[in-house]
Write a protein that holds these residues in place. Sequence first.
Motif, PDB file in Angstrom:
ATOM      1  N   LEU A  89       0.839  -1.196   0.000  1.00 18.71           N
ATOM      2  CA  LEU A  89       0.000   0.000   0.000  1.00 18.71           C
ATOM      3  C   LEU A  89       0.876   1.248   0.000  1.00 18.71           C
ATOM      4  CD1 LEU A  89      -2.586   1.633   0.249  1.00 18.71           C
ATOM      5  CD2 LEU A  89      -2.549   1.206   2.732  1.00 18.71           C
ATOM      6  N   PHE A  90       1.939   1.235   0.798  1.00 21.13           N
ATOM      7  CA  PHE A  90       2.832   2.384   0.822  1.00 21.13           C
ATOM      8  C   PHE A  90       3.438   2.630  -0.551  1.00 21.13           C
ATOM      9  CE2 PHE A  90       7.116   4.256   1.746  1.00 21.13           C
ATOM     10  CZ  PHE A  90       6.644   5.513   2.087  1.00 21.13           C
ATOM     11  N   GLN A  91       3.807   1.564  -1.251  1.00 22.78           N
ATOM     12  CA  GLN A  91       4.357   1.714  -2.594  1.00 22.78           C
ATOM     13  C   GLN A  91       3.346   2.396  -3.523  1.00 22.78           C
ATOM     14  OE1 GLN A  91       3.526   0.005  -5.625  1.00 22.78           O
ATOM     15  NE2 GLN A  91       5.401   0.149  -6.840  1.00 22.78           N
ATOM     16  N   LYS A  92       2.075   2.037  -3.414  1.00 23.69           N
ATOM     17  CA  LYS A  92       1.035   2.668  -4.237  1.00 23.69           C
ATOM     18  C   LYS A  92       0.897   4.148  -3.886  1.00 23.69           C
ATOM     19  CE  LYS A  92      -0.234  -0.960  -6.548  1.00 23.69           C
ATOM     20  NZ  LYS A  92       0.214  -1.076  -7.961  1.00 23.69           N
ATOM     21  N   LEU A  93       0.976   4.461  -2.592  1.00 24.09           N
ATOM     22  CA  LEU A  93       0.884   5.859  -2.172  1.00 24.09           C
ATOM     23  C   LEU A  93       2.050   6.671  -2.733  1.00 24.09           C
ATOM     24  CD1 LEU A  93      -0.170   5.396   1.586  1.00 24.09           C
ATOM     25  CD2 LEU A  93      -1.638   5.995  -0.351  1.00 24.09           C
TER      26      LEU A  93
END
Length: 294
Positions: free
Chosen positions: A233-237
């Motif tokens: 999720l952090f990578q997507k953010l």
Amino acid sequence: MEIVTDLNKIRSLSQIISPSNFKKIVREDDYHSTFYKLKKYTKVSDSTTNLDAINLIYNSLLKNYKNEYVYKNILTNKLLLKKYSLKNTIALNEFNIGKSIADFVLLNGEARVYEIKTELDNLEKLDKQIEDYCQFGDKVYIVTSSKHVNKLIELYNNSTIGIIELTSRNALKTIKEATSNVATFNYEKLFKTLRKQEYLEIIDEHFHFVPEVSNTKIFKECLALAKKIEVSLFQKLVVNKLKSRNISNPKKIQEKVIPDSLKHICYTLDFSKNEYEKLNSFLNKNSKICISHI
């Protein structure tokens, strides 16, 4: 003016078609290097415009000297502008990931990293570069010439890495598809691709607050918070935040008046409307008249 085949001349002329040279032309009104090289290495006819000269040099590169700019320009034309769309995709050029610098990165729903290895390059640093990129990008591709294909298949056949060949006809031929790197995403590598304002916005949007600490501690505190977000999720953010680094005039680069040979330069330099006007003025001038003034 005819297509140049002498390699020494091509190497010298290739310096004309580069972001650094067009930055001088458009932003500094500095044409000396361009016209000096045209005068020294070519025979310009009375009817040759600067656009004609640029396109002939680029065609010489395509046929005889595929340097890194050729690869980047083909990726810009065939992937960014044709396969994907400027409406939902941006490209990052020479993008820092860890201790490596990615040649070309496309961001839309995914982050795709393209590492270029021309026939002029060796593969010495490739393993370390690939390791860094896999900790950031959903998919990683090596774009290369036929010279390196067999070696790269041997090295990366059982990996997530994709291999694309730039063929003799200047097509992008997928030799091996890339697969997901989600298992190797790394918080620090992802976080350090962001500017301060970008990571502050991510933290604020996700946690609804920003740590009230001194400037010397804000990076460390925000990174610690980022590590509390599930890594995929952090990578997507991060990817979504980086996508906000868009160019100012996306429609201009798609206009027919901008030659295919200069698409990557125009995208990289992100010209303003006035700068595009200066570029068009330069391209439409007669080369022989310009050369006579140096």
